[in-house]
Design an enzyme around this catalytic site. Structure first.
Site, PDB file in Angstrom:
ATOM      1  N   ILE A 131     -10.326   6.079  -8.720  1.00 41.34           N
ATOM      2  CA  ILE A 131     -10.254   5.795  -7.845  1.00 41.34           C
ATOM      3  C   ILE A 131      -8.819   4.958  -8.564  1.00 41.34           C
ATOM      4  O   ILE A 131      -8.910   4.405  -9.648  1.00 41.34           O
ATOM      5  CB  ILE A 131     -10.137   5.458  -6.140  1.00 41.34           C
ATOM      6  CG1 ILE A 131     -10.675   3.914  -6.117  1.00 41.34           C
ATOM      7  CG2 ILE A 131     -11.154   6.244  -6.119  1.00 41.34           C
ATOM      8  CD1 ILE A 131     -10.778   3.338  -5.683  1.00 41.34           C
ATOM      9  N   ASP A 132      -7.338   5.331  -7.915  1.00 43.73           N
ATOM     10  CA  ASP A 132      -6.256   5.034  -8.619  1.00 43.73           C
ATOM     11  C   ASP A 132      -6.202   3.562  -8.337  1.00 43.73           C
ATOM     12  O   ASP A 132      -6.718   2.679  -7.484  1.00 43.73           O
ATOM     13  CB  ASP A 132      -4.985   5.418  -8.185  1.00 43.73           C
ATOM     14  CG  ASP A 132      -5.150   7.897  -8.110  1.00 43.73           C
ATOM     15  OD1 ASP A 132      -5.485   7.808  -9.463  1.00 43.73           O
ATOM     16  OD2 ASP A 132      -4.162   7.999  -7.300  1.00 43.73           O
ATOM     17  N   LYS A 133      -5.282   3.330  -8.899  1.00 42.16           N
ATOM     18  CA  LYS A 133      -5.253   2.045  -9.007  1.00 42.16           C
ATOM     19  C   LYS A 133      -4.204   0.767  -7.739  1.00 42.16           C
ATOM     20  O   LYS A 133      -4.932   0.432  -7.005  1.00 42.16           O
ATOM     21  CB  LYS A 133      -3.828   1.227 -10.172  1.00 42.16           C
ATOM     22  CG  LYS A 133      -3.431  -0.486  -9.911  1.00 42.16           C
ATOM     23  CD  LYS A 133      -2.220  -0.558 -10.789  1.00 42.16           C
ATOM     24  CE  LYS A 133      -1.015  -1.708 -10.413  1.00 42.16           C
ATOM     25  NZ  LYS A 133      -0.329  -1.845  -9.716  1.00 42.16           N
TER      26      LYS A 133
END
Length: 292
Positions: free
Chosen positions: A128-130
Protein backbone atom coordinates in the site's frame (compact mmCIF):
# COMPACT_ATOMS: atom_id res chain seq x y z
CA UNK A 1 14.71 -14.46 -7.66
CA UNK A 2 11.71 -15.89 -9.49
CA UNK A 3 9.00 -13.71 -11.01
CA UNK A 4 5.69 -14.92 -12.43
CA UNK A 5 4.53 -12.48 -15.11
CA UNK A 6 1.05 -11.01 -14.59
CA UNK A 7 0.50 -9.32 -17.97
CA UNK A 8 1.06 -9.85 -21.68
CA UNK A 9 2.72 -8.09 -24.63
CA UNK A 10 4.91 -5.73 -22.62
CA UNK A 11 8.64 -5.33 -23.29
CA UNK A 12 10.77 -7.19 -20.79
CA UNK A 13 12.80 -4.14 -19.74
CA UNK A 14 9.67 -2.04 -19.16
CA UNK A 15 8.02 -4.81 -17.18
CA UNK A 16 11.03 -5.43 -14.92
CA UNK A 17 11.62 -1.71 -14.35
CA UNK A 18 8.36 -1.60 -12.40
CA UNK A 19 8.73 -5.02 -10.80
CA UNK A 20 12.25 -4.47 -9.49
CA UNK A 21 11.87 -0.78 -8.55
CA UNK A 22 14.98 0.04 -10.60
CA UNK A 23 15.76 2.48 -13.38
CA UNK A 24 15.29 1.41 -16.98
CA UNK A 25 19.06 1.55 -17.57
CA UNK A 26 19.78 -0.64 -14.53
CA UNK A 27 17.28 -3.24 -15.73
CA UNK A 28 18.66 -3.18 -19.27
CA UNK A 29 22.15 -3.82 -17.88
CA UNK A 30 20.90 -6.82 -15.90
CA UNK A 31 19.24 -8.20 -19.06
CA UNK A 32 22.30 -7.44 -21.25
CA UNK A 33 24.49 -9.41 -18.81
CA UNK A 34 22.33 -12.47 -19.45
CA UNK A 35 20.82 -12.43 -15.96
CA UNK A 36 17.16 -12.71 -16.92
CA UNK A 37 16.24 -16.21 -18.02
CA UNK A 38 13.18 -18.20 -19.10
CA UNK A 39 13.50 -21.98 -19.12
CA UNK A 40 17.23 -21.58 -18.67
CA UNK A 41 17.69 -19.31 -21.70
CA UNK A 42 18.63 -15.63 -21.37
CA UNK A 43 16.25 -13.04 -22.81
CA UNK A 44 16.79 -9.66 -24.46
CA UNK A 45 15.20 -6.27 -23.81
CA UNK A 46 12.78 -6.64 -26.71
CA UNK A 47 11.24 -9.88 -25.48
CA UNK A 48 7.49 -9.47 -24.98
CA UNK A 49 6.45 -11.05 -21.71
CA UNK A 50 3.44 -13.35 -21.62
CA UNK A 51 1.01 -13.93 -18.79
CA UNK A 52 2.29 -16.82 -16.68
CA UNK A 53 5.92 -16.63 -17.84
CA UNK A 54 8.31 -17.87 -15.13
CA UNK A 55 11.38 -15.63 -15.12
CA UNK A 56 14.62 -16.20 -13.24
CA UNK A 57 16.30 -12.89 -12.41
CA UNK A 58 19.86 -13.15 -11.13
CA UNK A 59 20.85 -10.10 -9.11
CA UNK A 60 24.45 -9.53 -8.12
CA UNK A 61 25.26 -8.81 -4.50
CA UNK A 62 25.64 -5.07 -5.16
CA UNK A 63 22.29 -5.02 -6.95
CA UNK A 64 20.38 -6.35 -3.96
CA UNK A 65 18.80 -4.00 -1.48
CA UNK A 66 20.66 -4.30 1.81
CA UNK A 67 17.96 -4.08 4.44
CA UNK A 68 19.22 -2.37 7.56
CA UNK A 69 17.14 -3.12 10.69
CA UNK A 70 15.54 -0.02 12.13
CA UNK A 71 13.40 0.36 15.23
CA UNK A 72 10.03 1.79 14.21
CA UNK A 73 6.90 1.11 16.31
CA UNK A 74 4.58 -1.40 14.63
CA UNK A 75 0.89 -2.08 15.18
CA UNK A 76 0.69 -5.87 14.87
CA UNK A 77 -2.90 -7.02 14.44
CA UNK A 78 -2.13 -10.73 14.05
CA UNK A 79 0.92 -12.96 14.21
CA UNK A 80 1.64 -16.68 13.99
CA UNK A 81 4.68 -18.68 12.88
CA UNK A 82 3.78 -18.18 9.22
CA UNK A 83 2.54 -14.65 8.69
CA UNK A 84 1.70 -11.23 10.12
CA UNK A 85 -1.05 -8.68 9.61
CA UNK A 86 0.22 -5.14 10.16
CA UNK A 87 -1.85 -1.98 10.63
CA UNK A 88 0.44 0.51 8.85
CA UNK A 89 0.42 4.18 9.81
CA UNK A 90 0.09 6.85 7.12
CA UNK A 91 3.44 8.34 6.10
CA UNK A 92 5.43 5.10 6.36
CA UNK A 93 7.02 3.79 3.13
CA UNK A 94 6.57 0.03 2.76
CA UNK A 95 9.96 -1.01 1.34
CA UNK A 96 13.35 0.63 0.68
CA UNK A 97 13.55 2.86 -2.40
CA UNK A 98 15.56 5.92 -3.42
CA UNK A 99 15.16 8.52 -0.68
CA UNK A 100 13.95 5.92 1.84
CA UNK A 101 16.72 3.44 2.55
CA UNK A 102 16.35 2.70 6.26
CA UNK A 103 13.08 4.26 7.47
CA UNK A 104 10.56 1.85 5.93
CA UNK A 105 8.15 -0.81 7.12
CA UNK A 106 10.51 -3.52 5.84
CA UNK A 107 13.38 -2.07 7.93
CA UNK A 108 11.12 -2.19 10.98
CA UNK A 109 9.99 -5.74 10.20
CA UNK A 110 13.50 -7.20 9.76
CA UNK A 111 14.40 -5.58 13.09
CA UNK A 112 11.85 -7.84 14.81
CA UNK A 113 11.11 -10.84 12.59
CA UNK A 114 12.59 -13.35 10.20
CA UNK A 115 10.80 -12.83 6.88
CA UNK A 116 10.47 -14.59 3.55
CA UNK A 117 13.66 -14.26 1.51
CA UNK A 118 12.42 -12.11 -1.35
CA UNK A 119 15.51 -9.94 -1.70
CA UNK A 120 14.09 -6.55 -2.63
CA UNK A 121 10.87 -6.76 -0.63
CA UNK A 122 11.33 -9.40 2.08
CA UNK A 123 7.99 -10.39 3.58
CA UNK A 124 5.96 -8.00 1.44
CA UNK A 125 3.22 -9.88 -0.40
CA UNK A 126 1.31 -6.78 -1.49
CA UNK A 127 1.92 -3.07 -1.04
CA UNK A 128 0.00 0.00 0.00
CA UNK A 129 1.24 3.51 -0.68
CA UNK A 130 3.29 5.59 1.76
CA UNK A 131 0.37 7.86 2.65
CA UNK A 132 -2.21 5.07 2.70
CA UNK A 133 -2.92 3.65 6.14
CA UNK A 134 -4.27 0.29 7.22
CA UNK A 135 -3.91 -3.47 6.93
CA UNK A 136 -1.11 -5.26 5.12
CA UNK A 137 -0.17 -8.96 4.87
CA UNK A 138 3.43 -9.99 5.61
CA UNK A 139 4.94 -13.44 5.00
CA UNK A 140 7.50 -15.03 7.31
CA UNK A 141 8.49 -17.90 4.98
CA UNK A 142 9.02 -18.32 1.25
CA UNK A 143 6.31 -20.99 1.14
CA UNK A 144 3.73 -18.66 2.68
CA UNK A 145 4.88 -15.74 0.53
CA UNK A 146 4.27 -17.74 -2.65
CA UNK A 147 0.97 -19.12 -1.35
CA UNK A 148 -0.42 -15.70 -0.39
CA UNK A 149 0.77 -14.13 -3.67
CA UNK A 150 -1.05 -16.86 -5.59
CA UNK A 151 -4.20 -16.35 -3.50
CA UNK A 152 -4.16 -12.62 -4.27
CA UNK A 153 -3.64 -13.38 -7.96
CA UNK A 154 -6.59 -15.81 -7.86
CA UNK A 155 -8.79 -13.24 -6.06
CA UNK A 156 -8.95 -15.34 -2.90
CA UNK A 157 -7.99 -12.45 -0.60
CA UNK A 158 -10.73 -9.87 -0.04
CA UNK A 159 -9.37 -6.35 0.50
CA UNK A 160 -11.67 -3.49 1.44
CA UNK A 161 -10.58 0.17 1.48
CA UNK A 162 -12.27 3.35 2.71
CA UNK A 163 -11.65 6.47 0.64
CA UNK A 164 -12.70 10.06 1.15
CA UNK A 165 -13.15 11.71 -2.23
CA UNK A 166 -13.78 15.17 -3.63
CA UNK A 167 -17.32 15.78 -4.89
CA UNK A 168 -20.64 14.09 -4.20
CA UNK A 169 -21.13 10.73 -5.95
CA UNK A 170 -24.79 10.31 -6.85
CA UNK A 171 -24.80 6.56 -7.52
CA UNK A 172 -24.97 4.33 -4.44
CA UNK A 173 -22.75 1.66 -6.02
CA UNK A 174 -20.55 1.37 -9.06
CA UNK A 175 -17.69 -0.41 -10.80
CA UNK A 176 -14.71 1.30 -12.41
CA UNK A 177 -13.29 -0.98 -15.12
CA UNK A 178 -10.40 0.88 -16.77
CA UNK A 179 -6.85 -0.35 -17.58
CA UNK A 180 -3.96 1.24 -15.70
CA UNK A 181 -0.37 1.71 -16.88
CA UNK A 182 2.52 4.15 -16.63
CA UNK A 183 1.66 7.71 -17.60
CA UNK A 184 3.38 8.31 -20.95
CA UNK A 185 4.12 11.93 -19.98
CA UNK A 186 5.30 11.26 -16.42
CA UNK A 187 6.87 7.88 -15.55
CA UNK A 188 6.41 8.62 -11.83
CA UNK A 189 2.63 8.50 -12.26
CA UNK A 190 0.08 5.91 -13.31
CA UNK A 191 -2.85 6.62 -15.61
CA UNK A 192 -5.84 5.02 -17.27
CA UNK A 193 -4.48 4.05 -20.67
CA UNK A 194 -5.07 1.55 -23.47
CA UNK A 195 -1.47 1.78 -24.68
CA UNK A 196 0.32 -0.13 -21.92
CA UNK A 197 -2.49 -0.57 -19.42
CA UNK A 198 -3.23 -3.69 -17.42
CA UNK A 199 -6.74 -4.80 -16.54
CA UNK A 200 -7.93 -2.93 -13.42
CA UNK A 201 -11.31 -3.19 -11.70
CA UNK A 202 -12.53 -1.35 -8.58
CA UNK A 203 -15.99 -1.84 -7.08
CA UNK A 204 -17.32 0.87 -4.77
CA UNK A 205 -20.24 1.62 -2.47
CA UNK A 206 -21.16 5.01 -1.05
CA UNK A 207 -21.10 5.02 2.75
CA UNK A 208 -21.78 8.71 3.48
CA UNK A 209 -22.30 11.91 1.56
CA UNK A 210 -21.18 15.35 2.76
CA UNK A 211 -21.82 18.75 1.19
CA UNK A 212 -18.84 18.51 -1.16
CA UNK A 213 -17.33 15.09 -0.43
CA UNK A 214 -18.16 11.38 -0.30
CA UNK A 215 -16.95 8.49 1.85
CA UNK A 216 -16.78 5.31 -0.23
CA UNK A 217 -16.00 1.67 0.42
CA UNK A 218 -13.79 0.16 -2.30
CA UNK A 219 -13.32 -3.51 -3.09
CA UNK A 220 -10.37 -4.39 -5.31
CA UNK A 221 -10.78 -7.06 -7.96
CA UNK A 222 -7.24 -6.34 -9.18
CA UNK A 223 -4.26 -4.75 -7.46
CA UNK A 224 -2.56 -2.28 -9.78
CA UNK A 225 -0.19 0.43 -8.56
CA UNK A 226 -2.19 3.43 -7.23
CA UNK A 227 -5.36 1.73 -8.49
CA UNK A 228 -7.98 3.40 -6.28
CA UNK A 229 -6.30 6.81 -6.54
CA UNK A 230 -6.08 6.63 -10.34
CA UNK A 231 -9.57 5.24 -10.83
CA UNK A 232 -11.36 7.86 -8.73
CA UNK A 233 -9.37 10.67 -10.31
CA UNK A 234 -10.34 9.24 -13.71
CA UNK A 235 -14.08 9.43 -12.96
CA UNK A 236 -13.74 12.96 -11.55
CA UNK A 237 -13.71 12.26 -7.80
CA UNK A 238 -10.04 12.35 -6.70
CA UNK A 239 -9.02 11.24 -3.21
CA UNK A 240 -8.96 14.12 -0.72
CA UNK A 241 -5.38 15.20 0.00
CA UNK A 242 -3.81 13.09 -2.75
CA UNK A 243 -0.53 14.90 -3.57
CA UNK A 244 -0.19 13.28 -7.02
CA UNK A 245 -3.68 12.75 -8.43
CA UNK A 246 -5.71 15.03 -6.18
CA UNK A 247 -7.22 18.46 -6.50
CA UNK A 248 -4.57 21.17 -6.99
CA UNK A 249 -3.85 23.28 -3.94
CA UNK A 250 -5.73 20.91 -1.67
CA UNK A 251 -2.86 18.75 -0.46
CA UNK A 252 -2.89 17.74 3.17
CA UNK A 253 -0.03 17.04 5.58
CA UNK A 254 -1.75 13.73 6.35
CA UNK A 255 -1.54 12.65 2.71
CA UNK A 256 -4.41 11.03 0.86
CA UNK A 257 -7.42 9.90 2.88
CA UNK A 258 -7.27 6.26 1.85
CA UNK A 259 -7.36 3.43 4.38
CA UNK A 260 -6.99 -0.35 4.02
CA UNK A 261 -9.98 -1.18 6.20
CA UNK A 262 -10.25 -4.97 6.19
CA UNK A 263 -8.69 -8.19 4.90
CA UNK A 264 -10.34 -11.62 4.70
CA UNK A 265 -8.60 -14.82 3.58
CA UNK A 266 -8.25 -18.51 4.35
CA UNK A 267 -4.95 -19.24 6.11
CA UNK A 268 -2.85 -21.25 3.61
CA UNK A 269 -1.60 -23.64 6.30
CA UNK A 270 -4.24 -23.87 9.04
CA UNK A 271 -7.16 -23.34 6.60
CA UNK A 272 -8.77 -21.05 9.17
CA UNK A 273 -11.03 -18.30 7.81
CA UNK A 274 -9.36 -15.08 8.99
CA UNK A 275 -10.88 -11.61 9.02
CA UNK A 276 -9.25 -8.42 10.26
CA UNK A 277 -10.58 -4.88 10.43
CA UNK A 278 -8.90 -1.64 11.49
CA UNK A 279 -10.21 1.67 12.78
CA UNK A 280 -9.84 4.78 10.67
CA UNK A 281 -6.93 6.98 11.80
CA UNK A 282 -7.92 9.88 14.04
CA UNK A 283 -6.89 12.36 11.30
CA UNK A 284 -9.30 10.64 8.90
CA UNK A 285 -12.18 10.93 11.39
CA UNK A 286 -11.34 14.55 12.15
CA UNK A 287 -11.35 15.40 8.45
CA UNK A 288 -14.86 13.96 8.09
CA UNK A 289 -16.00 15.80 11.24
CA UNK A 290 -14.81 19.05 9.66
CA UNK A 291 -17.29 18.54 6.80
CA UNK A 292 -20.31 18.46 9.15
Amino acid sequence: MKITVDCSNERLDKYLTEKLDKSRSQVQKIIKNGNVLKNGKSLNNNYLVNYGDELDVILQENELSYIKPFDIPLNIVYEDEYLLVINKQSGLVVHPAPGHVSDTLVNALVNKFKLSNHNIRPGIVHRIDKDTSGLLLVAKTDEIHDALALMIKNKEVERIYYALVEGVIKHDTGTIDAPIGRDSKNRQKMAVTDINGKNAITHFRVLKRFNNNTLVECKLETGRTHQIRVHFNYIGYPIVGDPVYGKRGNNDSFGQYLHSKSIRFVHPITKEDLYFESELPIEFKEKMDSFN
